[in-house]
Design an enzyme around this catalytic site. Sequence first.
Site, mmCIF file in Angstrom:
data_model
loop_
_atom_site.group_PDB
_atom_site.id
_atom_site.type_symbol
_atom_site.label_atom_id
_atom_site.label_comp_id
_atom_site.label_asym_id
_atom_site.label_seq_id
_atom_site.Cartn_x
_atom_site.Cartn_y
_atom_site.Cartn_z
ATOM 1 N N GLY A 8 0.842 -1.192 0.000
ATOM 2 C CA GLY A 8 0.000 0.000 0.000
ATOM 3 C C GLY A 8 0.874 1.239 0.000
ATOM 4 O O GLY A 8 1.987 1.221 0.536
ATOM 5 N N GLN A 56 3.409 9.817 0.525
ATOM 6 C CA GLN A 56 4.667 9.090 0.709
ATOM 7 C C GLN A 56 5.635 9.303 -0.453
ATOM 8 O O GLN A 56 6.824 9.020 -0.325
ATOM 9 C CB GLN A 56 4.406 7.601 0.915
ATOM 10 N N CYS A 66 5.614 0.016 7.333
ATOM 11 C CA CYS A 66 5.333 1.147 6.445
ATOM 12 C C CYS A 66 6.587 1.476 5.668
ATOM 13 O O CYS A 66 7.687 1.489 6.225
ATOM 14 C CB CYS A 66 4.906 2.344 7.290
ATOM 15 N N LEU A 67 6.424 1.742 4.391
ATOM 16 C CA LEU A 67 7.578 2.061 3.554
ATOM 17 C C LEU A 67 8.246 3.361 3.993
ATOM 18 O O LEU A 67 9.418 3.588 3.703
ATOM 19 C CB LEU A 67 7.167 2.143 2.079
ATOM 20 N N HIS A 114 -4.785 1.954 7.362
ATOM 21 C CA HIS A 114 -3.388 2.379 7.513
ATOM 22 C C HIS A 114 -3.055 3.454 6.470
ATOM 23 O O HIS A 114 -2.484 4.496 6.796
ATOM 24 C CB HIS A 114 -2.489 1.137 7.345
ATOM 25 N N GLU A 115 -3.440 3.201 5.218
ATOM 26 C CA GLU A 115 -3.127 4.168 4.157
ATOM 27 C C GLU A 115 -3.929 5.456 4.332
ATOM 28 O O GLU A 115 -3.434 6.546 4.053
ATOM 29 C CB GLU A 115 -3.376 3.564 2.769
ATOM 30 N N HIS A 139 -2.419 8.089 6.513
ATOM 31 C CA HIS A 139 -1.421 8.959 5.883
ATOM 32 C C HIS A 139 -2.060 10.253 5.384
ATOM 33 O O HIS A 139 -1.421 11.301 5.376
ATOM 34 C CB HIS A 139 -0.770 8.262 4.675
#
Length: 188
Positions: A46, A51, A113-114, A155-156, A159
Amino acid sequence: MAIREIIEVPDPRLKQVSVPVEKFDDELKTLVEDMFETMYDAPGIGLAAIQVGVPLRVLVIDLQPDDPDAEPVACDHDGHHHHHQPTKKEPRVFINPEILDPSEEHSLYQEGCLSVPEIYAEVERPARIRARWQDLEGNTHEEDMDGLMATCLQHEMDHLEGVLFIDHLSRLKRNMALKKLEKLRKVA
């Protein structure tokens, strides 16, 4: 198509609140294509536009269900990483997403998370949600979600509000995670 740089903590842009998409144009399509390419390259399951430094309410998700190595679910329980052939892709785009009716019942998932590399922690979220979003053409969709999809979408969506998964942890656990990340960076 291009791979864009993924910004990482403590980049202040990750705390921004993203703005709604109003123009469903070629620029948006390019952003989404780049986001998928960036996410698959990472690899992750995701990614939110912020990001890659773009404060728009755009998310891409592909759970790639056969790959236990993908984020936010960490490695197998025995702690070993197993590499698999790339699986069939199920790319999904969520523009201006909203959550309706989150369930009273919660579930715990090990998230990563990236933008917070190498750090994993259990986060508790509503187990089921109804989601409403727009696609690349601006059409509205609604769907009930549970399991990893519900977790990943929430989660996304965090952001978009400038919230990271580590923000859900106690201050102590969050500080430990950030210290660990600093150590990992020194080694690299």
